[in-house]
Motif scaffolding. Structure first.
Motif, PDB file in Angstrom:
ATOM      1  N   ALA A   1      -2.692   0.491 -10.671  1.00  0.00           N
ATOM      2  CA  ALA A   1      -2.732  -0.436  -9.629  1.00  0.00           C
ATOM      3  C   ALA A   1      -4.361  -0.894  -9.084  1.00  0.00           C
ATOM      4  O   ALA A   1      -5.382   0.094  -9.190  1.00  0.00           O
ATOM      5  CB  ALA A   1      -2.144  -0.726  -8.517  1.00  0.00           C
ATOM      6  N   LEU A   2      -4.807  -2.422  -9.243  1.00  0.00           N
ATOM      7  CA  LEU A   2      -6.017  -3.240  -8.238  1.00  0.00           C
ATOM      8  C   LEU A   2      -5.975  -3.237  -7.154  1.00  0.00           C
ATOM      9  O   LEU A   2      -4.801  -3.979  -6.639  1.00  0.00           O
ATOM     10  CB  LEU A   2      -6.630  -4.046  -9.153  1.00  0.00           C
ATOM     11  CG  LEU A   2      -7.330  -4.326  -8.612  1.00  0.00           C
ATOM     12  CD1 LEU A   2      -8.605  -3.840  -8.493  1.00  0.00           C
ATOM     13  CD2 LEU A   2      -8.039  -5.815  -9.622  1.00  0.00           C
ATOM     14  N   VAL A   3      -6.832  -2.396  -6.152  1.00  0.00           N
ATOM     15  CA  VAL A   3      -6.733  -3.194  -4.523  1.00  0.00           C
ATOM     16  C   VAL A   3      -7.654  -3.909  -4.320  1.00  0.00           C
ATOM     17  O   VAL A   3      -8.838  -2.974  -4.253  1.00  0.00           O
ATOM     18  CB  VAL A   3      -6.473  -2.230  -3.864  1.00  0.00           C
ATOM     19  CG1 VAL A   3      -6.067  -2.360  -2.453  1.00  0.00           C
ATOM     20  CG2 VAL A   3      -5.342  -1.117  -4.174  1.00  0.00           C
ATOM     21  N   PRO A   4      -7.179  -5.183  -3.981  1.00  0.00           N
ATOM     22  CA  PRO A   4      -8.576  -6.416  -3.827  1.00  0.00           C
ATOM     23  C   PRO A   4      -9.115  -6.200  -2.132  1.00  0.00           C
ATOM     24  O   PRO A   4      -8.371  -5.950  -2.147  1.00  0.00           O
ATOM     25  CB  PRO A   4      -7.896  -7.979  -4.133  1.00  0.00           C
ATOM     26  CG  PRO A   4      -6.768  -7.897  -5.037  1.00  0.00           C
ATOM     27  CD  PRO A   4      -6.073  -6.246  -4.538  1.00  0.00           C
TER      28      PRO A   4
ATOM     29  N   THR B   1      -3.484   6.783 -10.701  1.00  0.00           N
ATOM     30  CA  THR B   1      -5.227   6.621 -10.360  1.00  0.00           C
ATOM     31  C   THR B   1      -4.909   4.571  -9.792  1.00  0.00           C
ATOM     32  O   THR B   1      -4.453   3.719 -10.088  1.00  0.00           O
ATOM     33  CB  THR B   1      -6.206   6.562 -11.195  1.00  0.00           C
ATOM     34  OG1 THR B   1      -5.756   5.498 -12.017  1.00  0.00           O
ATOM     35  CG2 THR B   1      -6.298   7.978 -11.669  1.00  0.00           C
ATOM     36  N   LEU B   2      -5.593   4.051  -8.911  1.00  0.00           N
ATOM     37  CA  LEU B   2      -6.336   2.830  -8.117  1.00  0.00           C
ATOM     38  C   LEU B   2      -8.091   3.004  -8.687  1.00  0.00           C
ATOM     39  O   LEU B   2      -8.415   3.276  -8.969  1.00  0.00           O
ATOM     40  CB  LEU B   2      -5.850   3.262  -6.938  1.00  0.00           C
ATOM     41  CG  LEU B   2      -4.634   3.488  -6.339  1.00  0.00           C
ATOM     42  CD1 LEU B   2      -4.716   3.609  -4.992  1.00  0.00           C
ATOM     43  CD2 LEU B   2      -3.420   2.927  -6.861  1.00  0.00           C
ATOM     44  N   ARG B   3      -7.922   1.150  -8.752  1.00  0.00           N
ATOM     45  CA  ARG B   3      -9.150   0.957  -8.574  1.00  0.00           C
ATOM     46  C   ARG B   3      -8.929  -0.259  -7.265  1.00  0.00           C
ATOM     47  O   ARG B   3      -7.826  -1.078  -7.122  1.00  0.00           O
ATOM     48  CB  ARG B   3      -9.250  -0.511  -9.310  1.00  0.00           C
ATOM     49  CG  ARG B   3      -9.067  -0.266 -11.046  1.00  0.00           C
ATOM     50  CD  ARG B   3      -9.395   1.441 -11.223  1.00  0.00           C
ATOM     51  NE  ARG B   3      -9.561   1.776 -12.706  1.00  0.00           N
ATOM     52  CZ  ARG B   3      -8.652   1.768 -13.683  1.00  0.00           C
ATOM     53  NH1 ARG B   3      -8.170   2.954 -12.649  1.00  0.00           N
ATOM     54  NH2 ARG B   3      -8.543   2.875 -14.987  1.00  0.00           N
TER      55      ARG B   3
ATOM     56  N   TYR C   1      -4.951   8.004  -2.368  1.00  0.00           N
ATOM     57  CA  TYR C   1      -5.712   6.698  -0.965  1.00  0.00           C
ATOM     58  C   TYR C   1      -5.042   5.880  -0.657  1.00  0.00           C
ATOM     59  O   TYR C   1      -5.559   5.513   0.120  1.00  0.00           O
ATOM     60  CB  TYR C   1      -7.348   6.367  -1.677  1.00  0.00           C
ATOM     61  CG  TYR C   1      -8.126   7.529  -2.284  1.00  0.00           C
ATOM     62  CD1 TYR C   1      -8.083   8.782  -2.136  1.00  0.00           C
ATOM     63  CD2 TYR C   1      -9.531   6.664  -1.300  1.00  0.00           C
ATOM     64  CE1 TYR C   1      -9.351   9.574  -2.343  1.00  0.00           C
ATOM     65  CE2 TYR C   1     -10.218   7.962  -1.330  1.00  0.00           C
ATOM     66  CZ  TYR C   1     -10.456   9.509  -1.654  1.00  0.00           C
ATOM     67  OH  TYR C   1     -11.702   9.987  -1.389  1.00  0.00           O
ATOM     68  N   GLY C   2      -3.511   5.334  -1.527  1.00  0.00           N
ATOM     69  CA  GLY C   2      -3.488   4.463  -1.379  1.00  0.00           C
ATOM     70  C   GLY C   2      -3.142   4.308   0.379  1.00  0.00           C
ATOM     71  O   GLY C   2      -3.472   3.346   1.226  1.00  0.00           O
TER      72      GLY C   2
ATOM     73  N   LEU D   1       0.452  -0.864  -0.418  1.00  0.00           N
ATOM     74  CA  LEU D   1       0.293   0.227  -0.062  1.00  0.00           C
ATOM     75  C   LEU D   1       0.523   1.552  -0.384  1.00  0.00           C
ATOM     76  O   LEU D   1       0.063   2.315  -0.380  1.00  0.00           O
ATOM     77  CB  LEU D   1      -0.902   0.126   1.404  1.00  0.00           C
ATOM     78  CG  LEU D   1      -2.230  -0.883   1.199  1.00  0.00           C
ATOM     79  CD1 LEU D   1      -3.298  -0.974   2.832  1.00  0.00           C
ATOM     80  CD2 LEU D   1      -2.758  -1.037  -0.280  1.00  0.00           C
ATOM     81  N   ALA D   2       1.960   1.392   0.253  1.00  0.00           N
ATOM     82  CA  ALA D   2       2.951   2.483   0.946  1.00  0.00           C
ATOM     83  C   ALA D   2       3.837   2.695  -0.729  1.00  0.00           C
ATOM     84  O   ALA D   2       3.769   3.590  -1.134  1.00  0.00           O
ATOM     85  CB  ALA D   2       3.764   1.992   1.451  1.00  0.00           C
ATOM     86  N   ASP D   3       2.701   1.744  -1.295  1.00  0.00           N
ATOM     87  CA  ASP D   3       3.795   1.866  -3.295  1.00  0.00           C
ATOM     88  C   ASP D   3       2.694   2.762  -3.964  1.00  0.00           C
ATOM     89  O   ASP D   3       2.964   3.693  -4.924  1.00  0.00           O
ATOM     90  CB  ASP D   3       4.639   0.875  -3.659  1.00  0.00           C
ATOM     91  CG  ASP D   3       5.271   0.105  -3.014  1.00  0.00           C
ATOM     92  OD1 ASP D   3       5.971   0.642  -2.407  1.00  0.00           O
ATOM     93  OD2 ASP D   3       5.871  -0.738  -2.913  1.00  0.00           O
ATOM     94  N   LEU D   4       1.676   3.146  -3.319  1.00  0.00           N
ATOM     95  CA  LEU D   4       0.929   3.210  -4.844  1.00  0.00           C
ATOM     96  C   LEU D   4       0.643   4.870  -4.728  1.00  0.00           C
ATOM     97  O   LEU D   4      -0.594   4.947  -5.633  1.00  0.00           O
ATOM     98  CB  LEU D   4      -0.932   2.960  -3.586  1.00  0.00           C
ATOM     99  CG  LEU D   4      -0.992   0.998  -3.567  1.00  0.00           C
ATOM    100  CD1 LEU D   4      -2.335   1.447  -2.920  1.00  0.00           C
ATOM    101  CD2 LEU D   4      -0.743   0.682  -4.927  1.00  0.00           C
ATOM    102  N   GLY D   5       0.839   5.700  -3.618  1.00  0.00           N
ATOM    103  CA  GLY D   5       1.085   6.916  -4.237  1.00  0.00           C
ATOM    104  C   GLY D   5       1.840   7.063  -5.631  1.00  0.00           C
ATOM    105  O   GLY D   5       1.043   8.099  -5.948  1.00  0.00           O
ATOM    106  N   ALA D   6       2.608   6.411  -6.697  1.00  0.00           N
ATOM    107  CA  ALA D   6       3.499   6.776  -7.368  1.00  0.00           C
ATOM    108  C   ALA D   6       2.484   6.617  -8.100  1.00  0.00           C
ATOM    109  O   ALA D   6       2.807   7.161 -10.135  1.00  0.00           O
ATOM    110  CB  ALA D   6       4.693   5.706  -7.858  1.00  0.00           C
ATOM    111  N   PHE D   7       0.942   5.991  -8.374  1.00  0.00           N
ATOM    112  CA  PHE D   7       0.012   5.738  -9.456  1.00  0.00           C
ATOM    113  C   PHE D   7      -1.232   7.179  -9.297  1.00  0.00           C
ATOM    114  O   PHE D   7      -1.406   7.700  -8.504  1.00  0.00           O
ATOM    115  CB  PHE D   7      -0.986   4.580  -9.568  1.00  0.00           C
ATOM    116  CG  PHE D   7      -0.225   3.158  -9.642  1.00  0.00           C
ATOM    117  CD1 PHE D   7       0.223   2.873 -10.052  1.00  0.00           C
ATOM    118  CD2 PHE D   7       0.973   2.175  -8.553  1.00  0.00           C
ATOM    119  CE1 PHE D   7       1.203   1.340 -11.118  1.00  0.00           C
ATOM    120  CE2 PHE D   7       1.293   2.125  -8.884  1.00  0.00           C
ATOM    121  CZ  PHE D   7       1.525   0.750  -9.849  1.00  0.00           C
TER     122      PHE D   7
END
Length: 442
Positions: free
Chosen positions: A91-94, A11-13, A32-33, A3-9
């Motif tokens: 990235a997709l976050v289940p 947008t997320l799903r 939002y990550g 989750l800490a890596d998601l700021g690089a995207f």
């Protein structure tokens, strides 16, 4: 990826599985990550219990008795994954659905499987599972599904091509992207083969903890459909894409390990031990009442044709592909059960929960199965059979004491209401229109 890596995207799903196995969720900023663990994303409970088209269930208590309240989405332990079928890095976050106080929402199919695995864990056991995923590539540009065009020749596929390497190689671009996508998403892809249907293929996923196996089957479906579009055709896991051709199945292999890592089915012989037989007996006993899970759509029932590699009777045997519960050959330490009934349109979470829950019921009850079948199971009369229609399957599922031991009452109620609504909606459509509803939703 975490989750800490998601700021690089950008947008997320974020998405959870609904009762049909479709992804329901939101597109959110990458920022939002860092907030997802804290429950920053909410969604109505009813969103996981909508019908195939995404419509609320007309008489759902989730909508009308609760004011259509929101649940809290929280990330699963599967972790974020890339989405190789989308051009922009995404990235997709289940996710799974929870109540405000942290309790799992009973209408979430992933929680249903986790609930069964908790029962195994209380015995000190861990379930290992693997899936064999069949799907069909096709051309959906017309008014009916058609075979895809061979990328090398430009001509439409014609006829079966069982285990054809030439057909695999013709679609090498797609399969190379598929293996690369699996590697990027952490999906343990193994062998791929050309199957018996026109444009039909199968890819096996490696044995791993059962919840992870279900997660990967769910993600694999999204990957296959997305990459197919990127390569100029479509892919479907429909149970029966063509009325006169082979259908798609999803076989599940599972074994159970004790706290020391020993296979609880292994007694050092090819036959397996009492625990294995009890598990087989449980699977057979629950099979007719589980039809609505293993054949979750009206199209599913077109797949059940005697002699067409889709078992219709509750029977078992050793290394016999005509039975519904097969004990594959191999060293005793690898003794396992292969459950061969489900269609490719299966919701992996509900399907694996039904299989494992039935097996555990049999173990708890010390149930004994009938004698294993030798020879062609299709020729045996008097076997317990799957329900013949969706309506009959729902009646059995709703009233079944065995299903009540496996699934929460709320999930049973929501699934039955939802499927009965789907039956009504399909009856209002021309049969020629049905395939479009199923094409990329199952």
């Amino acid at each position: 990826m975490d989750l800490a890596d998601l700021g690089a995207f950008a947008t997320l799903r974020v998405a959870a599985a609904d009762l049909n196995g479709q992804m329901r969720g939101k597109r959110v900023p990458g920022s939002y990550g860092a907030k997802l663990e804290g429950g920053a994303v909410r969604m109505p409970y009813s969103a996981l219990n909508v019908d195939l088209w995404g419509a609320d269930i007309a008489d759902s208590p989730l909508v009308f008795d609760s004011g259509d309240a929101d649940g809290v989405l929280r990330p699963t332990d599967r972790g974020p994954v890339p989405m190789p079928w989308i051009p922009a890095p995404t990235a997709l976050v289940p996710m799974t659905m929870h109540h405000e106080d942290g309790r799992p929402f009973a209408g979430d199919p992933r929680h249903a499987l986790a609930r069964i695995l908790d029962r195994y864990a209380k015995r000190g056991w861990q379930v290992m599972a693997a899936t064999e995923m069949e799907f069909t590539l096709l051309d959906d540009s017309g008014n009916a599904p058609l075979p895809p065009r061979n990328p090398m020749t430009g001509r439409a596929l014609a006829g079966e091509a069982v285990l054809s390497l030439a057909e695999m190689d013709a679609f090498d671009g797609f399969f190379t992207a598929l293996y690369d996508g699996c590697a990027a998403m952490g999906i343990p892809a193994q062998s791929a083969i050309s199957e018996s249907g026109v444009g039909q293929f199968e890819l096996a996923l490696e044995h791993q903890p059962a919840l992870r196996a279900a997660d990967d089957a769910w993600l694999f479906k999204a990957l296959v459909r997305g990459l197919a579009r990127a390569h100029g055709f479509s892919a479907t896991f429909m149970a029966k894409p063509y009325g006169d051709d082979a259908g798609n199945g999803m076989h599940v292999h599972f074994s159970v390990l004790d706290a020391d890592g020993n296979n609880v089915f292994d007694d050092g012989t090819p036959k397996g031990n009492d625990v294995l037989r009890h598990a087989v007996a449980g699977c057979l006993a629950a099979m007719p009442d589980s039809t609505a899970i293993f054949a979750p759509h009206m199209n599913s029932y077109e797949r059940f044709v005697d002699g067409a590699h889709a078992p219709t009777g509750a029977a078992w045997g050793y290394d016999n592909r005509t039975v519904s519960i097969r004990i594959p050959a191999g060293p005793p330490v690898a003794r396992r059960i292969e459950h061969r009934v489900a269609g490719g349109d299966l919701n992996p979470y509900l399907g694996i929960a039904a299989m494992l829950g039935a097996a555990l019921n049999g173990i708890e009850d010390e149930a004994e199965p009938p004698a294993p079948v030798e020879g062609n199971a299709y020729e045996i009369e008097g076997l317990p059979t799957l329900a013949p229609t969706m309506a009959a399957a729902l009646d059995r599922f709703e009233a079944s004491p065995l299903m009540a031991r496996i699934f929460p009452a709320q999930l049973i109620d929501c699934l039955v209401r939802m499927k009965r609504q789907e039956i009504e909606r399909f009856e209002a459509l021309s049969p020629k229109e049905h395939w479009l509803s199923y094409l990329e939703t199952v």
